[in-house]
Every structure is written in structure tokens, then in C-alpha cells.
Design a protein around this motif. Structure first.
Motif, mmCIF file in Angstrom:
data_model
loop_
_atom_site.group_PDB
_atom_site.id
_atom_site.type_symbol
_atom_site.label_atom_id
_atom_site.label_comp_id
_atom_site.label_asym_id
_atom_site.label_seq_id
_atom_site.Cartn_x
_atom_site.Cartn_y
_atom_site.Cartn_z
ATOM 1 N N TRP A 1 -8.798 8.865 4.209
ATOM 2 C CA TRP A 1 -8.594 9.001 2.762
ATOM 3 C C TRP A 1 -9.257 7.843 2.015
ATOM 4 N N ALA B 1 -3.983 0.637 5.567
ATOM 5 C CA ALA B 1 -2.632 1.040 5.954
ATOM 6 C C ALA B 1 -2.371 0.660 7.415
ATOM 7 N N LEU C 1 0.871 4.361 -2.802
ATOM 8 C CA LEU C 1 0.653 5.761 -2.444
ATOM 9 C C LEU C 1 1.675 6.659 -3.122
ATOM 10 N N VAL C 2 2.944 6.237 -3.084
ATOM 11 C CA VAL C 2 3.984 7.069 -3.677
ATOM 12 C C VAL C 2 3.897 7.086 -5.200
ATOM 13 N N ILE D 1 0.825 -1.203 0.000
ATOM 14 C CA ILE D 1 0.000 0.000 0.000
ATOM 15 C C ILE D 1 0.861 1.255 0.000
ATOM 16 N N PRO D 2 1.882 1.302 0.880
ATOM 17 C CA PRO D 2 2.775 2.461 0.835
ATOM 18 C C PRO D 2 3.343 2.731 -0.560
ATOM 19 N N MET E 1 4.415 8.003 4.280
ATOM 20 C CA MET E 1 3.119 8.364 3.696
ATOM 21 C C MET E 1 2.016 7.450 4.214
ATOM 22 N N ALA E 2 2.318 6.152 4.273
ATOM 23 C CA ALA E 2 1.317 5.190 4.723
ATOM 24 C C ALA E 2 0.992 5.412 6.194
ATOM 25 N N VAL F 1 -1.435 8.126 6.176
ATOM 26 C CA VAL F 1 -2.737 7.668 5.679
ATOM 27 C C VAL F 1 -3.453 6.821 6.731
#
Lengths: 289, 367
Positions: free
Chosen positions: B45, B318, A139-140, A135-136, B36-37, B40
Motif C-alpha cells: 500500500w 508498518a 491508518l484508522v 502509523i496504525p 490494520m497496521a 498493511v
């Protein structure tokens, strides 16, 4: 008494060794069968008709023998997936070999400020479990605007921390006098790396090449999250859809077996040709631990 | 001296130039994504637009609370189900694949054996083949009228419809032993529970469908670990084992007191790699079962993926990924602790005891 005992003991020991050896072979042959049989099934089923595959799953002969499954497979997007996989694998392998040896050389030989920190960071990176990053990473890729594009498939796979370690370990075994001689002749760091050290690192380079080839050819999760465009499907992602997707209820065993067979062949060839390098790479971690 | 510093500066420049591509890629696709995760996982989101846009709601630890707290409802029971499945999966795969790999290595390590190369290749081959290809083959082998069931039929066993069978192995085992009836669970277990699942659900064991994936994974990975054991066994000098034999130790004695202690570091490596790998099972679930039947092959990795990409619940997904990370980290640390060198600890303790005894001795002498 003692003489009779020893003279009798010897053949007994030999007998027992023979029994152990026989048992060893029996066990090994049984398990070799267990390991090879699935691949035999895979090959024969891919030449069967659908009804033959369902009716006689055990039969090692295709009756009738048909290339129908391959024909139908080539009418799907399979050739496109194959092409995409080839492109991704070539780019990733080339990138990994170059970047891993570059970084491995720096960590092994160049005394620069911050080297310890970089090394620690790499160790930390290796400890992060890959699946947690799915998932990370999406996202990027999404944020950078490369989701659903070629760079998303290739760029994140370009570096492999384990590969850096293998190269670092190898470079450490090359005697420093070799580089010193070149340095006295006035060669710069990159020149020494490229023309002197790298050619000496052939076995390690082959190991990295094989591992990268195999890793990127077999990669699935990254391709799942990197794009949804059918034009960018790789073999693993495309073939995975065969069970549920366009060909329906998973009852198309000859087609799925043919697909599995075709995607196994390139890896199998590399495996048999370069086996000793692969085995070395596979146990490289063991030496560290 | 100034020449020295300029060389040093040149080295630093070269060093950083050499490692910078690696660092950029790892930073961009590993460090930044994790941060980022993490962000999130604290928001609501939904996958559209930027997760940093002003309209995105910051929900604190709500997503984490949904995974473990009362209000979680379906999300919680899904997550707990996936943890249960993966737990039973790890419980069976790690010991079995380690034991199997060790067994193969020991058999292959016999000195008089010929054709070792052939067998080693056969056992290692599945490790290099794509998980997708192997999953497809196993789908066929274990299909309703497939190879396995046909083989079972030969010996008179009516095989299950593997991939549609959600019955838990421990449920079936208890049924077989007469502890309970699998179709009519005892109300003491089925009536109450914890964390969104009943006790009965918690103790199910892996389902029949999950056990196919368990067999597949043991079959595939044992080869790699066999190589590691084999490498370690070949490091053990033959003379050491022979000396033990001459001293009168039997085969089993030599194995227990000489071979096994020698294999300790490899054992640690193999079980650590096994733990890390088994908590991440994803490919086989994605290709073979998509979490079914009856959610008995759901794993945290697959659940997290499906919550994000199918249900657009990115925050919760996440959060699941971070909880999974925590689990893997805890498990491997715990295992390292259990595997710590007991001899070293015993020596340390003995030293401490001696020191203490020595400290007490003058006092005793004075009395």
C-alpha cells in the motif's frame, strides 16, 4: 579507656554528620544549578536581540532588553496554535476525567459479568508502546475519514488506561457502606456514582485533571500523524516547525526561546499550584509495581 | 431469589454501560489500528485510497524481509543504523538515568537536610515541561557558539559543533586510547560486516549529536525516577538502618545490604519504564535532528514515521513498527528474567536439593 573513647567518639560522629550534610548541600546546589540554569537561559534569551543572543549566550542580562522576539512570534501562526492547544487540552481533559472515573468506578465497585476480562484487556492495552501506534492510528483516522479534522486530534486521546487505574485504586478506598446507604434510599447506580461517590473522589479527580492537562498540552507525536492542515496545528507541532520551517536556519534563538517559554508557562503554573497531586500521580505507578 | 438475579442483571448492565465509552475508544484507536497496521505490513500500500481496496498487492513477509534480508539494500542499512543508534542510546541512558536518579534520591533522603521540597521541585520540573520546549532550549545550549561551548571555552576546551558532529564516541575513545585512528579505520573492521553495516559502523557508539539527546533525556527523566526512589526510601523505617549501624555496619555496608535490597522492586520498575521509554525515542529526534547528521540520530520510531509519511512506503514502515514492538517486548521480558528474585530461586533450589537428598537417603541407608 572505654570512657575516653566514647567521650571522644561523640563529637567525631557529629563532625562526620556535619561533613556529610555539607557534602549533601554542595551536591544538591550544584545539581539545582544544572536544572535551573537552562530555564534561566530560556527566559533571558527570549528578551534578547538575535545578535546579542549569539554574541553573549552566557550573559544573564538582555542587552538591549527587547520584546522583539515576542512581537515577531505573534506575527506567526503562534496565537492560532496556542488557541488550538487550549481547545484540545480542555476537551481531552474533560473527556478523560469523566470517562476514566466512570470506568474506574465500574472496575472498582460494580460487580458485573466480564469485569475480569475488561481489566485484563486494559492491562494489555497499557503494555502497548505508544510510538508503535503512530502509523496504525493514522491508518484508522484516515479510514474513518476524520484525518485532518478536529475529532482526529481529540477522540483518540480521550481515554488513558493509566487514568482508569488511578481512579479504580481510589474508589476501592471508599467504604462501601456509603453506597449502601444511598442504595437503600433507592438511588440508581449512576446516581450513586455521580452524587455520592464522585464528590468524595476530589483528590483523585484533581490528580487525573492535572495529568490529563499536562499530557495533552505536551503531546506531540499524535498531533503529527492526526493532521497536516496548518489550521489545526497545536503548540507542540507548530513550535517544532519554528526550527526548520518558516523562520529559516534555526538562528532565531530569541524567538524559539520565547515560544518555548510561552508554552511552558501554563504547565508551570499548574505544576506549582497542584504540585502535591502531580507528585502523587507520578509515583502512582510505583505503588502498583 | 428472582430479585437477586434482577439486581445482578442490573449491575451487569450498569457495569458495561460505564466501561463501554472507554472500551470503544481503546478498541477504535488501539486494537483496530494494530490489526490494520498488521495487514498493511503485509501489503505494498502506498498511502492512497483504502488499504483494503482490491488493487492493493499482498506481498507476504516481503516487507519484513526487506528490513533484515540481503535484498533490503538501503532500507536494511537504514533500519540497522537506526537499531544501532537506539541500542547505544539505551545502553547509556537506562543505567545512567537510573544511577543518577538513585543518587539524587539518596542525597535528598538525608534526615537532617532542609529545603528538600525546593530541590525536589527543581529536579522534577523538567519532567512536566513539553519535550518540544526542552528540545528547543537544548538546541540553543549546544549550538556552535552557544552556552555549552562558551562555558567550555572558559576552561580552555574547544567544543564540537554538537549537532553537526556524526563522529561516534566509541570511535573517538578508541582513537584516544591509541587502538585505532578514527579517520583511517582498520580494514579488518571497515572491510567486512554484517546486516548491511560494516563492523566499524556497528561499534561506533553514539555520535556526538546523539549524545546531546542522551544528556537531555537523562536530565529530563531523572526527576521522575528520583521521586519513585524517594518514595521507596521513605518506606524504609529509619530504625532498620540504625539497627544495622549499631551492629557495626558502615555507611557502604548499610547501603549495600539494607537499602539496596529494599529498593529492588523500585529498581525493576524504573529500569522497565526506562527500557520501554528509551526504545521509543521520537520527539527529540523530530524536533532537533530529524535523524542527522549522517543518520546517526535515526531511531526506529523516527525512521518508521519518515518512511511512511515522507516516502509513502507504508508496508515497510508498518513492519518496522512491529519489529520495534517485538524488540521492546523482548527487552522487557529479558530484563524481568534477569531481575527475578534470586533469593526466591535459591530457596526453591535448596528445597529441591533437600527433597532429592531425602529421596536418596533411604537408598544410601540400604546399601
Amino acid at each position: 579507656m572505654s570512657t575516653t573513647a566514647t567521650s571522644r567518639a561523640k563529637p567525631m560522629v557529629r563532625d562526620r554528620t556535619a561533613v556529610w550534610l555539607f557534602l549533601g548541600y554542595a551536591v544538591l546546589i550544584f545539581f539545582a544549578f544544572l536544572y535551573l540554569y537552562p530555564f534561566v537561559v530560556q527566559v533571558t534569551t527570549s528578551f534578547k536581540t538575535n545578535s546579542d543572543a549569539v554574541a553573549n549566550p552566557l550573559s544573564p542580562m538582555a542587552d538591549p532588553f527587547t520584546l522583539g522576539a515576542f512581537d515577531r512570534l505573534f506575527n506567526t501562526e503562534f496565537p492560532l496554535w496556542f488557541r488550538n492547544s487550549v481547545i484540545v487540552t480542555l476537551l481531552v481533559t474533560a473527556g478523560r476525567v469523566f470517562l476514566c472515573s466512570l470506568a474506574g468506578y465500574a472496575l472498582a465497585r460494580i460487580k458485573f459479568r466480564g469485569r475480569g476480562a475488561v481489566f485484563t484487556a486494559l492491562l494489555a492495552v497499557m503494555a502497548v508502546p505508544g510510538v508503535v501506534l503512530l502509523i496504525p492510528k493514522f491508518l484508522v483516522l484516515n479510514y474513518l475519514g476524520i484525518y485532518n479534522a478536529w475529532p482526529a486530534l481529540v477522540l483518540p486521546l480521550l481515554v488513558d488506561a493509566a487514568g482508569v487505574f488511578i481512579m479504580k485504586q481510589f474508589f476501592e478506598t471508599i467504604p462501601e457502606s456509603v453506597e449502601e446507604a444511598a442504595r437503600i434510599d433507592g438511588a440508581g447506580t449512576f446516581r450513586i456514582f455521580w452524587s455520592v461517590v464522585l464528590p468524595m473522589a476530589r483528590p483523585a479527580l484533581i490528580t487525573i485533571t492535572i495529568l490529563s492537562f499536562q499530557g495533552s498540552w505536551n503531546e506531540l507525536p499524535h498531533f503529527i500523524i492526526a493532521s497536516q492542515d496548518p489550521g489545526l496545528f497545536t503548540l507542540t507541532k507548530g513550535v517544532a516547525t519554528l526550527t526548520s520551517g518558516q523562520l529559516g536556519s534555526g538562528n532565531q534563538y530569541p524567538i524559539t526561546m520565547a515560544a518555548a517559554l510561552l508554552m511552558t508557562i501554563p504547565v508551570a503554573i499548574v505544576f506549582f499550584v497542584f504540585q502535591k497531586y502531580l507528585v502523587r500521580g507520578g509515583t502512582a505507578g510505583a505503588e502498583k509495581g | 431469589m428472582s430479585r437477586d438475579t434482577s439486581i445482578r442483571r442490573g449491575q451487569t448492565l450498569a457495569g458495561w454501560t460505564f466501561v463501554s465509552p472507554t472500551l470503544v475508544v481503546l478498541g477504535l484507536f488501539l486494537a483496530v489500528p494494530v490489526l490494520m497496521a498488521l495487514w498493511v505490513s503485509f501489503t505494498d500500500w502506498n498511502g492512497r485510497g483504502s488499504p483494503f481496496a482490491s488493487g492493493i498487492g499482498f506481498v507476504g513477509v516481503d516487507n519484513y524481509r526487506e528490513l533484515v534480508g540481503e535484498q533490503g539494500g538501503l532500507t536494511r542499512s537504514d533500519f540497522m543504523t537506526s537499531l544501532r543508534n537506539n541500542f547505544f542510546y539505551v545502553l547509556l541512558v537506562v543505567p545512567l538515568q537510573t544511577a543518577f536518579a538513585l543518587f539524587l534520591a539518596l542525597v535528598l533522603n538525608q534526615r537532617l537536610l532542609k529545603a528538600v521540597g525546593f530541590f525536589r521541585t527543581a529536579f522534577y520540573f523538567p519532567s512536566v515541561v513539553s519535550s518540544v520546549a526542552i528540545s528547543l532550549v537544548f538546541l540553543f545550549l549546544f549550538s556552535g557558539g552557544g552556552v555549552i561551548n562558551s562555558l567550555l571555552e572558559v576552561v580552555g576546551i574547544d567544543g564540537p559543533t554538537w549537532f553537526n558532529d556524526s563522529r561516534g564516541l566509541f570511535h573517538l575513545l578508541g582513537d584516544g586510547l591509541g587502538l585505532w585512528s578514527a579517520s583511517d579505520p582498520p580494514s579488518a573492521l571497515a572491510g567486512s560486516g554484517v546486516l548491511g553495516l560494516t563492523w566499524w559502523q556497528w561499534i561506533s557508539g553514539p555520535s556526538v549529536a546523539l549524545s546531546v539527546i542522551i544528556m537531555l533525556v537523562i536530565w529530563t527523566t531523572a526527576g521522575t525516577f528520583m521521586l519513585m526512589f524517594l518514595a521507596a526510601l521513605q518506606d524504609l523505617p529509619v530504625e532498620v538502618e540504625e539497627a544495622a549501624r549499631i551492629d557495626g555496619a558502615g555507611r557502604w555496608g548499610v547501603f549495600r545490604n539494607v537499602t539496596l535490597p529494599h529498593l529492588r522492586p523500585t529498581m525493576l520498575l524504573v529500569t522497565t519504564l526506562g527500557l520501554i521509554g528509551t526504545w521509543q525515542v521520537f520527539d527529540q529526534v523530530y524536533v532537533m535532528t530529524q535523524g542527522g547528521p549522517g543518520k546517526t540520530t535515526l531511531t526506529p520510531a523516527y525512521l518508521s514515521y519518515s518512511y511512511a509519511f515522507d516516502n509513502q512506503k507504508w508496508g515497510v514502515a508498518a513492519a518496522m513498527a512491529f519489529v520495534l514492538f517485538l524488540i521492546i517486548f523482548t527487552m522487557t521480558s529479558l530484563q524481568r528474567f534477569l531481575f527475578r528474585d534470586k533469593d526466591a530461586i535459591a530457596t526453591k533450589r535448596a528445597a529441591r536439593r533437600t527433597r532429592k537428598a531425602r529421596a536418596n537417603a533411604p537408598a544410601g541407608g540400604a546399601a
